[in-house]
Design a protein around this motif. Structure first.
Motif, PDB file in Angstrom:
ATOM      1  N   LEU A  64       3.748   4.663 -29.391  1.00 40.61           N
ATOM      2  CA  LEU A  64       4.174   5.119 -30.705  1.00 40.61           C
ATOM      3  C   LEU A  64       5.683   5.375 -30.754  1.00 40.61           C
ATOM      4  CD1 LEU A  64       2.672   5.614 -33.336  1.00 40.61           C
ATOM      5  CD2 LEU A  64       2.571   8.044 -32.763  1.00 40.61           C
ATOM      6  N   ASP A  65       6.223   5.974 -29.678  1.00 43.03           N
ATOM      7  CA  ASP A  65       7.670   6.206 -29.618  1.00 43.03           C
ATOM      8  C   ASP A  65       8.421   4.881 -29.670  1.00 43.03           C
ATOM      9  OD1 ASP A  65       6.889   8.812 -29.161  1.00 43.03           O
ATOM     10  OD2 ASP A  65       7.090   8.635 -26.986  1.00 43.03           O
ATOM     11  N   ALA A  66       7.873   3.895 -28.946  1.00 46.01           N
ATOM     12  CA  ALA A  66       8.539   2.595 -28.909  1.00 46.01           C
ATOM     13  C   ALA A  66       8.478   1.909 -30.273  1.00 46.01           C
ATOM     14  CB  ALA A  66       7.895   1.720 -27.845  1.00 46.01           C
ATOM     15  N   ASP A  70      11.507   6.088 -31.727  1.00 38.71           N
ATOM     16  CA  ASP A  70      11.765   7.531 -31.722  1.00 38.71           C
ATOM     17  C   ASP A  70      12.530   7.921 -30.451  1.00 38.71           C
ATOM     18  OD1 ASP A  70      11.803  10.233 -31.913  1.00 38.71           O
ATOM     19  OD2 ASP A  70       9.636  10.504 -32.079  1.00 38.71           O
ATOM     20  N   ASP A  71      13.836   7.717 -30.463  1.00 38.28           N
ATOM     21  CA  ASP A  71      14.658   8.043 -29.300  1.00 38.28           C
ATOM     22  C   ASP A  71      14.851   9.552 -29.150  1.00 38.28           C
ATOM     23  OD1 ASP A  71      14.925   5.346 -28.853  1.00 38.28           O
ATOM     24  OD2 ASP A  71      16.785   5.195 -29.997  1.00 38.28           O
ATOM     25  N   GLN A  72      14.613  10.286 -30.221  1.00 36.51           N
ATOM     26  CA  GLN A  72      14.830  11.732 -30.154  1.00 36.51           C
ATOM     27  C   GLN A  72      13.887  12.379 -29.136  1.00 36.51           C
ATOM     28  OE1 GLN A  72      17.392  13.198 -31.666  1.00 36.51           O
ATOM     29  NE2 GLN A  72      16.825  15.019 -30.479  1.00 36.51           N
ATOM     30  N   ARG A  73      12.689  11.790 -28.990  1.00 30.48           N
ATOM     31  CA  ARG A  73      11.736  12.317 -27.989  1.00 30.48           C
ATOM     32  C   ARG A  73      12.349  12.251 -26.596  1.00 30.48           C
ATOM     33  NH1 ARG A  73       6.194  13.631 -27.452  1.00 30.48           N
ATOM     34  NH2 ARG A  73       5.675  11.640 -26.486  1.00 30.48           N
ATOM     35  N   LEU A  74      13.005  11.117 -26.312  1.00 26.63           N
ATOM     36  CA  LEU A  74      13.641  10.955 -25.004  1.00 26.63           C
ATOM     37  C   LEU A  74      14.772  11.977 -24.848  1.00 26.63           C
ATOM     38  CD1 LEU A  74      14.156   9.464 -22.325  1.00 26.63           C
ATOM     39  CD2 LEU A  74      15.543   7.808 -23.603  1.00 26.63           C
ATOM     40  N   ILE A 101      12.609  -3.786 -27.152  1.00 27.61           N
ATOM     41  CA  ILE A 101      12.832  -3.173 -28.466  1.00 27.61           C
ATOM     42  C   ILE A 101      14.301  -2.842 -28.694  1.00 27.61           C
ATOM     43  CG2 ILE A 101      10.478  -2.260 -28.604  1.00 27.61           C
ATOM     44  CD1 ILE A 101      11.555   0.475 -27.823  1.00 27.61           C
ATOM     45  N   GLY A 102      15.149  -3.210 -27.735  1.00 23.35           N
ATOM     46  CA  GLY A 102      16.594  -3.043 -27.929  1.00 23.35           C
ATOM     47  C   GLY A 102      17.051  -1.594 -27.921  1.00 23.35           C
ATOM     48  N   THR A 103      16.477  -0.792 -27.049  1.00 24.62           N
ATOM     49  CA  THR A 103      16.894   0.614 -26.970  1.00 24.62           C
ATOM     50  C   THR A 103      18.356   0.708 -26.529  1.00 24.62           C
ATOM     51  OG1 THR A 103      14.644   1.180 -26.329  1.00 24.62           O
ATOM     52  CG2 THR A 103      16.325   2.850 -25.919  1.00 24.62           C
TER      53      THR A 103
ATOM     54  N   CYS B 135       0.161   2.542 -23.503  1.00 25.06           N
ATOM     55  CA  CYS B 135      -0.804   2.762 -24.584  1.00 25.06           C
ATOM     56  C   CYS B 135      -1.688   3.985 -24.378  1.00 25.06           C
ATOM     57  CB  CYS B 135      -1.690   1.530 -24.754  1.00 25.06           C
ATOM     58  SG  CYS B 135      -0.773   0.121 -25.352  1.00 25.06           S
ATOM     59  N   GLN B 136      -1.512   4.691 -23.280  1.00 23.54           N
ATOM     60  CA  GLN B 136      -2.401   5.833 -23.097  1.00 23.54           C
ATOM     61  C   GLN B 136      -1.968   6.993 -23.990  1.00 23.54           C
ATOM     62  OE1 GLN B 136      -2.114   7.733 -19.203  1.00 23.54           O
ATOM     63  NE2 GLN B 136      -0.322   6.472 -18.811  1.00 23.54           N
TER      64      GLN B 136
END
Lengths: 374, 416
Positions: A64-66, A70-74, A101-103, B135-136
């Protein structure tokens, strides 16, 4: 390792080389992955993991982050850990999905640095490239980030390209120290197996640098341009080859020590292979080692074979007329029974499952004896 | 795998007992695997296979960056599968195409390639499996649950049921044959089977005929449920908790499901208590640590050992443990629960060797124990006999210096 490999395992990847270079420092290294890439590194690519803990962590990237970017999580996770650990620097290391994804790891690192006040940098890796590329990138990043202004005093030898992964463990450093000491020289700092940012500062004042493997060539050139520090290439593996390396260091001779190719094939890192050829020639009178570079061909010299994956190795073996092959045991099934196989376990190939051949005089003596038996 | 739901940075350790998702899939007899992914994703897989003597059954196609970005590797998949099938030797019965996290991100669909191959090789079963830790998530099916479901989904159930067969589902290893469970089933004319004991694909298909499935790890639950739906095979979930009452309860449930008499386990219990006390005396107060890589339920094992005279000091777990009765009980005994994946662990790890007995490599490494009992995921030990075997291993371990480094060096004695 592009293409189909039925026998040899994938070689250690770029992020493994990056983490190996940064492992000795007191920074915090974060591999941006789900967990598999980090476990690759801890299981097979870091010979020091059991004995010497270092803060190499996994970001726990989730789908989901990918998908949402959602880079803020990192950022939040890194800041939370940094508040507990107080690292001297933070390095974010890429892997396959961030590449896809080009982070923007450099941008995220800048944000982390702004918020934490801790020097931070990002290093792209994609799990497609190999460890020598990663090692080179990490050494470059350390220099670009932490190299100080030139120092007036000039003392000792700086080692570059000497990462513990490619040298199959820190014990190989003893051979370098011994060879230099026999010739009145001393290694005073290490770019790839030292205390990361702390060792980098010492490179401002080295008299000369020694390139140990191909990943050190570009950093050595960078140091030459930045500080005017000359460099030479080689591994002081035997008494006479150590004298030859010392001579090149004194003469500031940066030439790659290419020897004549012959009917013995080395499958491994290019400059380690050339150093082995030089040692066999000078210390044991054995000539004719063809050096097959199975990694990323970072060394521009034309004196070795460039082998990309299993098919290239099979073709080289089929058409080379070799009497002996020196390689990691993982290659043995590719070598026909008519060719003598001399095992030389390398961590970036088989990850230590066949043992770890420390680069020392005992190792080169064993090879020479087997070649003389032929 | 180390890690949790991705809410914090994690410190990953290398203690996975040499098992990975592909080695588990290769328990399917006469199967071969093609990994198609960035080569790094399959490094650990290929090395584990090499170490386990399985390398002839696994190949890796390392994708280039261009192939990934352009999502262009269908032709390479077909070509590589054909070459892997053509390896000299017995023709495979199952070909598994394994893909990694990037395929989940690209949402690739390999059905067209699998259909093409199925048409070309009608005698071979082709299937897709995923190694996608990305995916986990807590609400979804974990990859290892899915893997077990995929493996047992191959069972076709043709032929009559075998009323004498009981199958184990979900574990990598069979139960020790001298366990009281195996013994009691044998005494009643029943046979305990496990996928690792199937030499051929035909033998593996025989698992569908089991009268009862025993789920020995949580990972097998979805597979057992699927087999219940598909073949009406009932299942009993064995406790992974280490407690005498749980063992008694499990055996009673199994006997009830099989309609056989329950054994009298009082003697087993007595023997086990004596063995544990004897081992505790042999350890003479030496500290003990337990970890979550060694056994499925380290908290209950720690409590049981503490109850029988062992000086248990800590439990190392791979994922954070929620508060609960087990945690409270251990805290009351002064036993620390340590999250081995926490980001401060590199600094907290001990490095100078200590006179400690560790059950498992994770705790053995992190506590720098001089005496390590090398277990992974229970290593087939279960019940009273499993505890007695553990007590014997602890006693033996305490008598010699055997560190995690020693174990690693022993593992490196791999030859080709």
């Amino acid at each position: 390792m592009h293409g189909l490999n039925m026998v040899i395992p994938p070689l250690a990847p770029d992020y493994g080389g990056i983490c190996s270079v940064l492992y000795g420092g007191t920074g915090m290294v974060v591999i941006h992955d789900a967990s598999g890439c980090t476990i690759n590194f801890t299981t097979y690519d870091e010979p020091r993991w059991l004995d010497h803990p270092s803060t190499v962590l996994c970001s726990g990237l989730r789908e989901l982050d990918a998908v949402l970017g959602d880079d803020q999580r990192l950022v939040d996770k890194v800041l939370a850990a940094a508040a507990d650990i107080h690292p001297r620097f933070i390095a974010l290391v890429g892997s396959s999905v961030p590449m896809l994804i080009g982070t923007d790891l450099q941008g995220i690192a800048r944000q982390i640095q702004q918020l934490s006040g801790i020097p931070s940098f990002g290093l792209d890796a994609d799990g497609v490239g190999l460890c020598d590329q990663g090692s080179q990138a990490a050494q470059q990043a350390l220099l670009e980030r932490f190299a100080p202004s030139a120092d007036g005093t000039r003392l000792g030898v700086g080692l570059v390209g000497d990462d513990a992964l490619m040298l199959s463990g820190p014990a190989s450093r003893r051979m370098i120290d011994q060879g230099l000491a026999e010739n009145g020289m001393q290694a005073v700092c290490s770019l790839a197996m030292g205390d990361a940012d702390a060792d980098v500062a010492r490179f401002a004042s080295t008299q000369v640098n020694l390139v140990v493997t191909s990943s050190g060539l570009a950093p050595a050139e960078w140091l030459r341009q930045r500080y005017g520090t000359p460099y030479a290439v080689g591994l002081p593996w035997g008494p006479r080859s150590a004298a030859a390396v010392a001579d090149r260091l004194r003469r500031h001779d940066a030439a790659i020590p290419c020897g004549p190719a012959g009917d013995v094939l080395w499958l491994g890192e290019a400059l380690i292979g050339q150093a082995l050829a030089e040692t066999l020639r000078l210390d044991f009178g054995i000539t004719g080692l063809t050096v097959g570079d199975i990694f990323s061909h970072l060394c521009p010299a034309a004196c070795h074979l460039r082998l990309d994956g299993e098919q290239d190795v099979v073709m080289a073996l089929a058409g080379g007329g070799y009497r002996a092959v020196i390689a990691d045991p993982a290659f043995k099934p590719l070598v026909g029974s008519a060719i003598r196989f001399i095992p030389f376990p390398m961590v970036p190939v088989s990850g230590g499952i066949f043992g770890r051949r420390v680069l020392d005089r005992q190792a080169v003596c064993a090879i020479a004896e087997q070649l003389k038996e032929e | 795998m180390n890690g949790d739901n991705g809410s914090e940075l994690r410190y990953c350790s290398p203690f996975h007992g040499g098992w990975d998702i592909a080695r588990m899939a290769l328990l399917i007899p006469e199967s071969r695997i093609l990994f198609i992914c960035p080569s790094s994703c399959a490094r650990i897989i290929a090395l584990n296979a090499l170490r386990s003597g399985l390398c002839g059954r696994l190949a890796v196609y390392g994708l280039s960056q261009q192939e990934i970005v352009m999502d262009d590797y269908a032709a390479a998949t077909l070509d590589s599968m054909r070459r892997l099938i053509a390896i000299p030797g017995p023709r495979p019965k199952v070909m598994i195409l394994f893909v990694s996290c990037i395929d989940s991100m690209l949402a690739t669909d390999h059905q067209a390639e699998l259909d093409t191959l199925s048409a070309e090789y009608p005698d071979i079963h082709f299937m897709l499996m995923r190694m996608n830790p990305i995916c986990q998530h807590p609400q979804g099916q974990l990859p290892l649950f899915k893997l077990q479901q995929d493996i047992f989904g191959l069972l076709d159930g043709l032929g009559p049921a075998d009323p004498r067969q009981v199958a184990l589902i979900g574990s990598n290893l069979p139960l020790s044959p001298d366990s009281e469970l195996a013994g009691h089933l044998a005494d009643n004319g029943l046979r305990l089977t496990h996928i690792s004991r199937c030499a051929t694909y035909h033998d593996f298909q025989g698992l569908a005929k089991a009268r009862l499935n025993l789920v020995t790890t949580p990972y097998g639950l979805d597979a057992a449920e699927m087999l219940l739906q598909k073949f009406a095979t009932p299942y009993v979930r064995l406790s992974v908790i280490n407690s005498f009452d749980a063992f008694d309860h499990d055996l009673a449930m199994i006997c009830q499901a099989l309609d056989i008499a329950s054994p009298d386990l009082a003697a087993q219990r007595q023997l086990t208590v004596a063995a544990l006390h004897q081992a505790a005396a042999a350890l003479a107060g030496r500290p003990v640590v337990v970890d979550g890589s060694a056994v499925w339920h380290p908290l209950s094992l720690a409590a049981l050992l503490a109850d029988h005279g062992f000086n248990v000091q800590a439990v190392y777990v791979g994922t954070p443990v929620d508060a609960g009765p087990a945690v409270t009980q251990l805290a009351a005994r002064g036993i620390e629960i340590i999250d081995a994946g926490h980001h401060v662990m590199p600094a907290r790890r001990q490095t100078a060797a200590r006179d400690i007995v560790a059950i498992g490599q994770l705790g053995g490494c992190f506590a720098a124990a001089s005496h390590v009992v090398d277990l992974f995921c229970d290593s087939g030990l279960w019940g009273y006999q499993g505890l007695r075997r553990l007590a014997a291993l602890m006693t033996a371990s305490a008598a010699v210096t055997h560190t995690v480094g020693d174990i690693a060096r022993e593992a490196e004695r791999c030859t080709v």
